[in-house]
Design a protein around this motif. Structure first.
Motif, PDB file in Angstrom:
ATOM      1  N   LEU A  61     -29.716  18.736 -31.366  1.00  0.00           N
ATOM      2  CA  LEU A  61     -29.772  18.820 -32.819  1.00  0.00           C
ATOM      3  C   LEU A  61     -28.716  19.790 -33.354  1.00  0.00           C
ATOM      4  N   LEU A  62     -28.564  20.902 -32.662  1.00  0.00           N
ATOM      5  CA  LEU A  62     -27.579  21.896 -33.094  1.00  0.00           C
ATOM      6  C   LEU A  62     -26.165  21.364 -32.942  1.00  0.00           C
ATOM      7  N   GLU A  63     -25.901  20.693 -31.843  1.00  0.00           N
ATOM      8  CA  GLU A  63     -24.571  20.144 -31.623  1.00  0.00           C
ATOM      9  C   GLU A  63     -24.192  19.164 -32.724  1.00  0.00           C
ATOM     10  N   TYR A  64     -25.110  18.298 -33.093  1.00  0.00           N
ATOM     11  CA  TYR A  64     -24.828  17.323 -34.138  1.00  0.00           C
ATOM     12  C   TYR A  64     -24.560  18.007 -35.478  1.00  0.00           C
ATOM     13  N   SER A  65     -25.164  19.191 -35.676  1.00  0.00           N
ATOM     14  CA  SER A  65     -25.023  19.890 -36.949  1.00  0.00           C
ATOM     15  C   SER A  65     -23.736  20.696 -37.072  1.00  0.00           C
ATOM     16  N   ALA A 118     -30.015  30.134 -30.135  1.00  0.00           N
ATOM     17  CA  ALA A 118     -29.675  29.647 -31.473  1.00  0.00           C
ATOM     18  C   ALA A 118     -30.699  28.695 -32.082  1.00  0.00           C
ATOM     19  N   GLY A 119     -31.491  28.001 -31.263  1.00  0.00           N
ATOM     20  CA  GLY A 119     -32.413  27.021 -31.822  1.00  0.00           C
ATOM     21  C   GLY A 119     -31.688  25.780 -32.305  1.00  0.00           C
ATOM     22  N   SER A 120     -32.311  25.057 -33.233  1.00  0.00           N
ATOM     23  CA  SER A 120     -31.731  23.792 -33.693  1.00  0.00           C
ATOM     24  C   SER A 120     -30.885  23.938 -34.944  1.00  0.00           C
TER      25      SER A 120
END
Length: 295
Positions: free
Chosen positions: A139-143, A43-45
């Motif tokens: 970064l992805l989790e925070y988004s 998935a990336g960021s």
């Protein structure tokens, strides 16, 4: 390999080709009220600031999405994708899109696969994301952590995909777009997709791959001829015969299992238009061919 960061390549010609195809399939899934599930194995960021140092170092987006946005008369089936890119603004979304108050963002912005998918999801649809790189995962989790439709896993996408088959919602799309940092990724991708399809034969699967002078993609296409899906296996490639510096892409390809009816013609029109829109190392051509005919 955990050295790859997509921020250096976001919005390049390969992203445009891949994401335009993905958006057509997502729009098709939305034509029916039944829920669907989308799975992104690498998935990336989530989304990318094309004004960042990473993007500035390569500038690949200028020959990709920027060139496309300047080209007139796009095919009508590409317009939803172009409209989504033009309207994408994580700053306006703030915390829900993972923006920190002290972020020094300049834009323009480009949504990665998770956010192209996310903005198309309806309330009763679901998305499963996998990412193994620690920084990208954080970064992805925070988004996405505030979105109940999204399930995020810090997990290897190859084994994770097979382990999750079949999904609870038996209608949907899998996207796999590894970094291909090592040549073994070609075999891993083919094996993972094949095993996953054997457990979810009516699912749609889309595998992205780079076209390099080394020619690893030939074996990948050959492996997909062994997947006898009722909906067929379609290959779509945007490439040039020129370029070919070591490790540099001279083209981009997609292998799609069970594409929607009529997708081949719709997407080939987009591909032909992209030949004159994006900038490859030399004159570009686009081809679509059925590796396995639909039944």
């Amino acid at each position: 390999m955990l050295s790859y960061l997509h921020g250096f390549h976001a919005g390049n010609f390969a992203d445009v080709h891949k994401h335009a195809a993905m958006r057509i399939i997502l729009d098709y899934l939305c034509t029916k009220e039944k829920p669907f599930c989308v799975i992104d194995t690498h998935a990336g960021s989530g989304w990318y600031d094309l004004g960042s140092k990473q993007s500035a170092k390569t500038g690949e987006w200028k020959n990709g999405i920027a060139a496309v946005q300047q080209k007139a008369n796009p095919p009508k089936q590409m317009q939803p994708f172009l409209d989504q890119i033009a309207a994408f603004d994580p700053i306006a979304k703030g915390r829900d899109y993972g923006v920190f108050e002290d972020d020094n963002l300049t834009g323009p912005f480009y949504p990665g696969s998770p956010f192209i998918m996310r903005e198309v999801l309806r309330d009763h649809d679901e998305m499963i994301l996998m990412e193994l790189h620690p920084r990208e995962y954080d970064l992805l989790e925070y988004s996405v952590e505030r979105d109940p439709r999204i399930h995020l896993h810090k997990r290897d996408g190859y084994e994770g995909l097979v382990g999750m088959m079949p999904p609870a919602i038996r209608r949907g799309l899998v996207l796999m777009d590894p970094s291909y940092d090592v040549k073994q990724d070609y075999q891993k991708a083919a094996s993972s997709i094949k095993r996953a399809w054997e457990r979810w034969e009516n699912g749609m699967f889309m595998l992205w791959y780079p076209i390099l002078e080394a020619g690893f993609d030939a074996e990948l296409r050959e492996n997909f001829t062994q997947i006898k899906a009722k909906g067929g296996v379609l290959c779509a490639e945007l490439s040039t015969n020129q370029g070919g510096a070591k490790g540099r892409m001279r083209g981009t390809g997609l292998l799609i299992i069970n594409p929607p009816y009529g997708f081949d013609q719709q997407f080939d029109e987009i591909g032909q238009w992209l030949c004159d829109a994006v900038k490859l190392p030399g004159p570009a051509t686009h081809r679509t061919q059925w590796l396995v005919p639909s039944q």
